[in-house]
Design a protein around this motif. Structure first.
Motif, short mmCIF file in Angstrom:
data_model
loop_
_atom_site.label_atom_id
_atom_site.label_comp_id
_atom_site.label_asym_id
_atom_site.label_seq_id
_atom_site.Cartn_x
_atom_site.Cartn_y
_atom_site.Cartn_z
N UNK A 56 -10.36 2.39 -0.76
CA UNK A 56 -9.88 3.75 -0.52
C UNK A 56 -10.29 4.29 0.84
N UNK A 57 -10.95 3.47 1.66
CA UNK A 57 -11.54 3.98 2.91
C UNK A 57 -10.51 4.66 3.82
N UNK A 58 -9.30 4.18 3.81
CA UNK A 58 -8.28 4.75 4.68
C UNK A 58 -7.87 6.16 4.28
N UNK A 59 -8.03 6.50 2.99
CA UNK A 59 -7.57 7.81 2.50
C UNK A 59 -8.71 8.77 2.15
N UNK A 60 -9.95 8.28 2.19
CA UNK A 60 -11.07 9.13 1.81
C UNK A 60 -11.30 10.23 2.86
N UNK A 61 -11.55 11.44 2.39
CA UNK A 61 -11.82 12.53 3.32
C UNK A 61 -13.17 12.32 3.99
N UNK A 62 -13.21 12.30 5.31
CA UNK A 62 -14.49 12.10 5.99
C UNK A 62 -15.42 13.30 5.80
#
Lengths: 246, 246
Positions: free
Chosen positions: A211-217
């Motif tokens: 999910x790293x591409x879509x996780x909110x930073x």
């Protein structure tokens, strides 16, 4: 996507951390992502930033490590291992720092990787920082494991807030270098947990990585929050700890 | 009093940090205090915690570094360099960690000293932490220098509060190990300062060191602030950052 794991554990293949790493990589590769790993103990990585990194010196009388980094970068004379590691981190879309928590931080072998590989003028310096950091356009995430139980790392816990323990890494290294920083993945006290918990971490780690591409930073202050005096502009409050917790 | 300086700079004798160290030691010796220095770069100290530290192993199949430390300590089989460093830190009344700030923390060679020398069962573990830490009865102080200007390290500064940057060292290493932790001495951006400022640091450092016995330590939570659930007791608020600033 391209994932680069920076991994440090003194038992580089048989530890629980190694199992986490293998499980995370397998989940990514099964989904078609590309993966590179620097297993620092296995590589025997040299963590000591020293004059030995610079065969020729701009300022031979007195070593100023960051200025020599800049000179070596400009002359394409960085040490071979530093160059190789830089290539991996510039190659990736997602940079994962994975390590057991040693004294509220990463093991020395990984700190030395940062000291040597995050080269002045390439990763930071000359206006490169935060949203303009050399590694901008990439995402980063810490994966760590603790000896202590989770409640001990809450804001009112015995060891203080995990967010505060990781602040120098999150804000001072990763965000400073230009990454969007994702919430950390923490395996709480795997040695004192039952099999269901430790096996659960193995699968949730894969999910978090996928999910790293879509996780909110996480939110940190970009340079635009600061005035020309390097202080937060009026009306902007300093971020407090704990904001990444669900 | 007995002062032990843990010192790390890649230019161990000619740097400004080395001048600070020499000046501090001279002030102490002139006043009749005893001084020992571990100059880590000069010593070529090995910062990598690994299985090589344990010629015989309790758990040969899989390295668990902290458990092997405990076993080696009990069997009097710690590595010679670890033993020698432990002897110095137990000898002292005042422990000074002196280093240039690298990526919000200490250089890797010093982090590795902590990883290897702050041995499980001697310095921490088995109930040893905070006011019961293995090094209780001693005082500790960080001396660091920055590339950045002082306002950048204020709570609303570009780099965030210096107190937050040092929190993992102050609370997580020094206070955890049993020390009373004194406010840090920071030489702000010596490379970009005029001679009056850098020479001023040399003398104020000596004064700060001489006053170490009477300086009020920073406030951290002792274990008695926490309940049996490892959380702060009702009515006790978590310490916030910035409390050491004058």
């Amino acid at each position: 996507m391209k994932y680069f794991f920076l991994f440090a554990h003194p038992e580089p293949e048989l530890s629980y951390q190694a199992a986490l790493l293998a499980s995370g990589c397998a989940a990514l590769e099964q989904a078609g992502h590309e993966v590179q790993v620097s297993n620092l103990y296995k590589m025997g990585f040299n963590p000591v930033a020293s004059g030995a990194d610079f065969p020729t010196r701009r300022f031979p009388d007195r070593l100023q490590y960051d200025r020599e980094q800049k000179g070596a970068a400009a002359a394409d004379q960085l040490a071979d291992d530093v160059k190789a590691e830089l290539a991996k981190v510039f190659w990736c879309d997602v940079f994962v720092m994975q390590f057991p928590l040693y004294w509220y931080s990463m093991p020395a072998i990984m700190k030395g990787w940062i000291d040597r590989v995050f080269v002045n003028s390439i990763v930071y310096g000359a206006g490169k920082r935060y949203e303009s950091g050399g590694l901008k356009g990439r995402r980063a995430m810490v994966c760590t494991s603790t000896g202590a139980y989770e409640p001990m790392f809450r804001p009112d816990g015995l060891l203080g807030d995990m967010d505060r323990a990781l602040w120098p890494i999150h804000n001072g290294i990763l965000f400073y270098a230009g990454f969007q920083v994702l919430p950390p993945f923490v395996a709480w006290s795997p040695t004192h947990s039952d099999a269901a918990t430790t096996e659960g971490y193995l699968s949730t780690y894969g999910e978090r990585l996928l999910a790293a591409g879509e996780t909110t930073p996480m939110a940190f202050h970009p340079t635009t929050d600061f005035g020309s005096d390097f202080r937060l502009k009026e009306g902007i409050a300093p971020r407090s700890a704990g904001h990444w917790r669900p």
